[in-house]
Design an enzyme around this catalytic site. Structure first.
Site, mmCIF file in Angstrom:
data_model
loop_
_atom_site.group_PDB
_atom_site.id
_atom_site.type_symbol
_atom_site.label_atom_id
_atom_site.label_comp_id
_atom_site.label_asym_id
_atom_site.label_seq_id
_atom_site.Cartn_x
_atom_site.Cartn_y
_atom_site.Cartn_z
ATOM 1 N N SER A 36 0.854 -1.181 0.000
ATOM 2 C CA SER A 36 0.000 0.000 0.000
ATOM 3 C C SER A 36 0.890 1.231 0.000
ATOM 4 O O SER A 36 2.110 1.128 0.002
ATOM 5 C CB SER A 36 -0.894 0.004 1.237
ATOM 6 N N LYS A 37 0.233 2.380 0.024
ATOM 7 C CA LYS A 37 0.952 3.658 -0.022
ATOM 8 C C LYS A 37 2.035 3.774 1.052
ATOM 9 O O LYS A 37 3.026 4.456 0.859
ATOM 10 C CB LYS A 37 -0.037 4.806 0.182
#
Ligand code: GLU
Length: 473
Positions: free
Chosen positions: A242-243
Site C-alpha cells: 500500500s501507499k
C-alpha cells in the site's frame, strides 16, 4: 484451439496501482504469446467511487506501459441492458428468485446464527416461495441466485491448481440489488461470456468469487473460462502493498524517472522467473512468459531491486528511446529539450551513470542553462587557491583552439596540468564545477565539446570572476 481472449477489468476508483498493472501485464503477455486478443473493460458500476480521473489514470498508465488492447475500453455502465436480459433469463428459468427479506430480518437471522456459532448465511426463506412472504416484506426485493445446496465446485486454476469449494458453503448470492442494479459477480460473468473471454487472469482476492461465477456460467448455459489467480504483492513488512510502502501508482514511477520496460521487467519477476535471468526486454517476455509457471505464493515488493533494474534498462536501451522518455522530465524542469545540445547525445553520455531518468534530467540541466550557483561542497573541494589562474589559463587556451573537439579539449586539460604541475583532476574538476555547478558530469572533454565553445568559455570566465570576488583567507 480457439483463439485466446483475455481481459483486464479494473474498477476506476483510484490510480492504476502496481498490483493491477502486474495483473494486466500477465494477461497481456499471455495473450500476446498466443496471438490472442486483449480486451479492456472498465468496471464502473460503483458510481459513487468511480471517477473519470481514475479512468484516465488507468488509460494513461496502460499507454505508458505499452500494454495495448485490441478491444475496448468497454464500460459496464453502458451495458445495463445486457445484464437485465440475462437476469430475466435466470428468473424465467427459475435459477434466480426474488428475495423480499428486509434488512432488519436479515440482520436478525445473522445475529441468531452468530449466537449459535454458525457461519452467517442467507437462510433461504424466499427461495421456494411463489410470491412475497406474508410478513417482513421489503418493497424493493433483490434477486438471488439459486445456488445448488449440495455437491461442490472445483476451480481448476492455472496457478493454484485445483481448489474445491462446497456448495453448502456458498450463499444464495444477490445478483441484483433492490434498485435493479446488477452486482459484481453477475456483471463479470455476463461480460466475460459476451466478450468471449477464454482466460480470466486476476488477483487472488477474487478466488472466492470464482465458484459462484462458475455456477452462473452454467446457469446461463455457458462453459466457464480458464482461470488464473495471481497472488498478492506484499510490502517488505509482510503486509499487503500500500501507499505506506512508497509509490504504488504506476504513473508515479513515470514521474520518478523509471522506464516503463524496467517496471514491466520488475513486475513480471514478482511471481515468475526464467532460470536466474533478471533482465528481460518485452519481446523476450512475450516469447518466454508462461502463466502456468507463475508462483502461487505472495511476493515481496523490493524498491531497490526495481531501481537496479531501471539502471540496467537505461544502460541497455537505445538512446532515442531513452531520449523520448527523458524529454518530458526536462520539460517539467522548464527546459526545452529541442533548444540545446542534441538530446540523444546527452543520453549517450549519461546512460552509464544514471539510476533514474530524474537523475539524468537533473544532471543534464546544465547543458541547457548556466548554473545559477555552485554547489557548496563541490566549490569548497575544487575551488582552491590557484584555481582561478588555472581556469583563466584554460579559458584562453579553449577560446584559441583551432578546432572544437573532445580531443583538442583533452589536449588543453593535459597541457594545463603540465604547466601548473598538478594532476589532471585539479584542472578537470574545477572546469566541471565551473560549467555544471557541481562535481558530477560525463567526461569533461565530451561535456565541453557538446556544450560548445562560447558557452564553455563564458562559464569558465564567470567562475574566474566569481573566484576573484571571494574574500581570501
Ligand atoms: N473489477 C475487479 C477489480 O478491479 C476485477 C474483476 C475481475 O478481474 O474479475 O478488482
Amino acid at each position: 484451439m480457439t483463439m485466446i481472449r483475455t481481459r483486464f477489468a479494473p474498477s476506476p476508483t483510484g490510480y492504476l496501482h502496481i498490483g493491477g498493472a502486474r495483473t494486466a501485464l500477465y494477461s497481456w503477455l499471455h495473450t500476446r504469446r498466443h496471438g490472442g486478443r486483449f480486451v479492456l473493460r472498465i468496471e464502473d458500476t460503483d458510481r459513487e467511487r468511480s471517477t473519470p480521473e481514475a479512468v484516465n489514470a488507468i488509460l494513461e498508465g496502460m499507454a505508458w506501459l505499452g500494454l495495448d488492447y485490441d478491444e475496448g475500453p468497454f464500460y459496464q455502465t453502458e451495458r445495463f441492458e445486457r445484464y437485465r436480459t440475462h437476469l430475466q433469463t435466470l428468473l424465467d428459468t427459475g435459477q434466480a428468485y426474488y428475495c423480499y427479506c428486509t434488512r432488519e430480518r436479515l440482520e436478525r437471522v445473522r445475529n441468531e446464527q452468530l449466537a449459535r456459532k454458525e457461519k452467517p448465511r442467507y437462510d433461504g426463506r424466499c427461495r421456494d416461495l411463489d410470491g412475497p412472504p406474508s410478513d417482513e416484506v421489503s418493497s424493493e426485493p433483490v434477486v438471488r441466485f439459486r445456488t445448488p445446496l449440495e455437491g461442490h465446485v472445483v476451480v481448476d486454476d492455472a496457478i493454484r491448481s485445483k481448489v474445491q469449494f462446497l456448495n453448502a458453503e456458498l450463499d444464495d448470492l444477490i445478483i441484483a440489488r433492490g434498485d435493479g442494479s446488477p452486482t459484481y459477480n453477475f456483471t463479470v460473468v455476463v461480460d466475460d461470456l459476451e466478450m468471449g473471454i477464454t482466460d480470466v487472469i486476476r488477483g487472488d482476492d477474487h478466488l472466492n468469487n470464482t465458484p459462484r461465477q462458475i455456477h452462473l456460467y452454467e446457469a446461463l448455459g455457458a462453459q466457464p473460462p480458464r482461470f488464473a489467480h495471481v497472488p498478492m504483492i506484499l510490502g517488505e513488512d509482510g503486509k499487503r502493498l500500500s501507499k505506506r510502502h512508497g509509490s504504488v501508482s504506476v504513473l508515479q514511477y513515470r514521474e520518478e524517472g523509471y522506464l516503463p520496460e524496467a517496471l514491466l521487467n520488475y513486475l513480471v519477476r514478482l511471481g515468475w522467473s526464467h532460470g536466474d535471468q533478471e533482465v528481460f526486454d518485452v519481446e523476450e517476455l512475450i516469447q518466454l512468459f508462461d502463466i502456468n509457471e507463475v508462483n502461487h505464493s505472495a511476493s515481496t515488493f523490493n524498491p531497490s531491486k526495481l531501481l537496479w533494474l531501471n539502471q540496467q534498462h537505461i544502460m541497455r536501451s537505445e538512446a532515442p528511446h531513452v531520449a523520448r522518455h527523458l524529454a518530458p522530465l526536462l520539460a517539467e524542469r522548464d527546459v526545452d529539450p529541442g533548444a540545446g545540445p542534441n538530446l540523444e547525445t546527452i543520453v549517450r553520455m549519461q546512460q552509464e551513470r544514471a539510476k533514474t531518468l530524474v537523475e539524468m534530467a537533473d544532471n543534464s540541466l546544465f547543458f541547457y542553462r548556466r548554473p545559477h550557483a555552485y554547489e557548496e561542497k563541490a566549490a569548497r573541494k575544487n575551488f582552491k587557491e590557484g584555481t582561478a589562474e588555472i581556469l583563466e589559463h584554460c579559458q584562453h587556451r579553449l577560446s584559441g583552439l583551432p578546432e572544437w573537439s573532445a580531443e583538442a579539449i583533452h589536449g588543453v586539460v593535459t597541457e594545463a596540468a603540465e604547466t601548473f604541475e598538478v594532476g589532471m583532476g585539479k584542472v578537470a574538476q574545477p572546469i566541471r564545477v565551473a560549467v555544471s555547478g557541481g562535481a558530477v558530469s560525463p567526461p569533461i572533454d565530451q561535456t565541453l565539446e557538446l556544450l560548445g565553445r562560447d558557452e564553455t568559455v563564458a562559464r569558465v570566465e564567470a567562475a574566474v570572476e566569481w573566484l576573484r570576488s571571494q574574500p581570501t583567507g
